[in-house]
Scaffold this motif. Sequence first.
Motif, mmCIF file in Angstrom:
data_model
loop_
_atom_site.group_PDB
_atom_site.id
_atom_site.type_symbol
_atom_site.label_atom_id
_atom_site.label_comp_id
_atom_site.label_asym_id
_atom_site.label_seq_id
_atom_site.Cartn_x
_atom_site.Cartn_y
_atom_site.Cartn_z
ATOM 1 N N SER A 152 0.839 -1.204 0.000
ATOM 2 C CA SER A 152 0.000 0.000 0.000
ATOM 3 C C SER A 152 0.875 1.255 0.000
ATOM 4 N N GLY A 153 1.995 1.208 0.687
ATOM 5 C CA GLY A 153 2.920 2.351 0.667
ATOM 6 C C GLY A 153 3.514 2.569 -0.718
ATOM 7 N N LYS B 194 0.903 4.138 -2.896
ATOM 8 C CA LYS B 194 0.800 5.581 -2.597
ATOM 9 C C LYS B 194 1.923 6.334 -3.308
ATOM 10 N N THR B 195 3.147 5.785 -3.247
ATOM 11 C CA THR B 195 4.300 6.434 -3.879
ATOM 12 C C THR B 195 4.157 6.510 -5.389
ATOM 13 N N TYR C 18 1.371 5.551 -7.430
ATOM 14 C CA TYR C 18 0.069 5.848 -8.032
ATOM 15 C C TYR C 18 -0.701 6.938 -7.299
ATOM 16 N N GLY C 19 -0.227 7.324 -6.107
ATOM 17 C CA GLY C 19 -0.931 8.338 -5.329
ATOM 18 C C GLY C 19 -2.165 7.824 -4.622
ATOM 19 N N ASP C 20 -2.324 6.483 -4.551
ATOM 20 C CA ASP C 20 -3.539 5.902 -3.974
ATOM 21 C C ASP C 20 -3.196 4.539 -3.364
ATOM 22 N N VAL C 21 -3.300 4.419 -2.051
ATOM 23 C CA VAL C 21 -2.943 3.165 -1.366
ATOM 24 C C VAL C 21 -3.806 1.996 -1.806
ATOM 25 N N SER C 22 -5.022 2.272 -2.247
ATOM 26 C CA SER C 22 -5.936 1.175 -2.615
ATOM 27 C C SER C 22 -5.521 0.475 -3.915
ATOM 28 N N TYR D 15 -2.752 -1.038 -4.527
ATOM 29 C CA TYR D 15 -1.656 -1.981 -4.274
ATOM 30 C C TYR D 15 -1.799 -3.280 -5.062
#
Length: 163
Positions: free
Chosen positions: A121-122, A125-126, A128-132, A134
């Motif tokens: 998830s991190g 975020k890095t 794609y800008g979105d943790v979901s 993953y």
Amino acid sequence: MSNRIDQPRKLDLVGTPVLIAGVGTGHEATLHYRVSDGHEEVTGHFNAGGGAGEVGQFQVQANVGRTSFKTDQLLVQVFEKSPKDGSEINVMTVPVLYGPRIVTGYHGYREHKVVKGDTLSGLAKTYYGDVSLYKRIQRANLDQISDPDKITPGQVLRVPMGS
């Protein structure tokens, strides 16, 4: 059997077109290819070798852009057709992962070497800008990630990139 697929390799992340390369020979120097997900397929043929047992290099582009594959996993196959009955012989199969099913506008991937503290998830975020998101990374690394909660330092993960 002298037919071999060198590209793509097992579980490579491929795009459009799917590039198929290797060495081979077939009846009258003709080999066939198929890219399929079990529902849809793209087929074609090409020449390799001299037709009298000579083995030659081949490289072909399978244009799969108009195909509506239903899964991320595809099979790339190269084979001959028997001169006796037309059946498929000397079938070489390589399973691959289809990037455009994982991320819209797929154009390649980045490699990320996992360090202590990284999570999928991190990374989502890095990149794609979105943790979901993953699952994109998980799907692109089926050979390495069976549990999304377990990645380990030193793993090199493919992060599919798109538009």
